[in-house]
Enzyme design. Structure first.
Site, PDB file in Angstrom:
ATOM      1  N   ASP A   1      19.988   9.917  21.088  1.00  0.00           N
ATOM      2  CA  ASP A   1      19.856  10.708  22.304  1.00  0.00           C
ATOM      3  C   ASP A   1      21.158  11.404  22.669  1.00  0.00           C
ATOM      4  O   ASP A   1      22.244  10.857  22.506  1.00  0.00           O
ATOM      5  CB  ASP A   1      19.409   9.815  23.468  1.00  0.00           C
TER       6      ASP A   1
ATOM      7  N   GLU B   1       5.429   9.648  25.943  1.00  0.00           N
ATOM      8  CA  GLU B   1       6.409   8.745  25.332  1.00  0.00           C
ATOM      9  C   GLU B   1       7.211   8.098  26.464  1.00  0.00           C
ATOM     10  O   GLU B   1       7.926   8.791  27.194  1.00  0.00           O
ATOM     11  CB  GLU B   1       7.305   9.574  24.410  1.00  0.00           C
TER      12      GLU B   1
END
Length: 257
Positions: free
Chosen positions: A59, A48
């Site tokens: 995140d 990824e």
């Protein structure tokens, strides 16, 4: 070969597949390249590649810092696409996906971005804030250019919505093992197993589990349950603390022989 057809781990009886993660441009593209070399040498199958964004809402603090540092160093979407084209060519044994946020895609041009991804061999796109019912242009561009839109579910996703997202996702369904952001340790146990079982009963594609995988023990818990284990923040933490040699050692504890 479509992405879903390449995923043979988990309940199929084969070892669970590992998807690793890199924030492009952090700490620099040369290190990104060497990390990817380690991923291939260690037996990872999917990578990824995250295109940095200033406000990565999914995140945690480790990735937030890396995103912002990458942008501060001058990383551009064009550079990320050029780097991706290079590694897709240099590491044919890996399947590459992009992860980013919808603003990056919109700023580039939705169809232009997806078309560019297809041209360089990116097989899937993970865009957490591109909700399928609100981003028809993106979903249609993915279908048109044969790039898989990877959608995300959590333990709080209703079964009705899970069925909808399962029908709309491509390649695999990304299962965030808990509510919150990346990087925080997840306690894998009966609740996680029940969540995976519920997803498996509905999903029409392979499934991947991420958010909080930090050790070989976590991966072993997922074997026989999930097709893919996704490891991101812990890889970056090891890199920052122990360098590339530490990452090599860590990968040996994570990836099934």
């Amino acid at each position: 070969m479509r992405l879903a057809e390449q995923i043979t781990g988990g309940p199929s009886g084969q070892p669970i597949q590992i998807m690793t993660h890199q924030i492009l441009g952090y700490p620099d593209f040369d290190t990104n390249y060497e990390m990817i070399r380690l991923f291939q040498e260690s037996g990872a199958r999917l990578v990824e590649l995250q295109l940095p964004f200033s406000e990565p809402i999914a995140d945690g603090p480790v990735f937030l810092h890396a995103n912002q540092a990458s942008l501060a160093s001058g990383t551009t979407t064009k550079q990320c696409l050029e780097f991706a084209e290079r590694v897709v060519t240099d590491f044919p044994g890996l399947s590459f996906l992009f992860m980013t946020y919808y603003n990056v895609v919109i700023q580039y041009g939705i169809e232009e971005f997806v078309k560019a991804c297809a041209a360089i061999g990116i097989q899937g796109l993970i865009v957490p804030d591109a909700y399928p019912e609100e981003s028809q242009e993106f979903m249609e561009a993915c279908r048109k250019h044969t790039v898989e839109p990877i959608l995300i579910v959590t333990p709080y996703t209703s079964s009705e919505r899970l069925a909808y997202l399962s029908a709309e996702t491509g390649g695999f369904l990304y299962c965030a093992a808990r509510k919150g952001v990346t990087g925080t340790k997840t306690s894998f146990g009966k609740e996680t197993e029940a969540f995976i079982t519920r997803v498996r009963s509905i999903a029409k594609t392979p499934i991947a589990v991420g958010f909080g995988i930090q050790s070989g023990q976590d991966v072993r818990f997922l074997e026989g349950k999930s097709d893919i284990a996704i490891i991101g923040t812990q890889l970056l933490t090891v890199l920052e603390q122990e360098g590339l040699s530490g990452v090599r050692r860590f990968l040996k504890t994570i990836i099934p022989a």
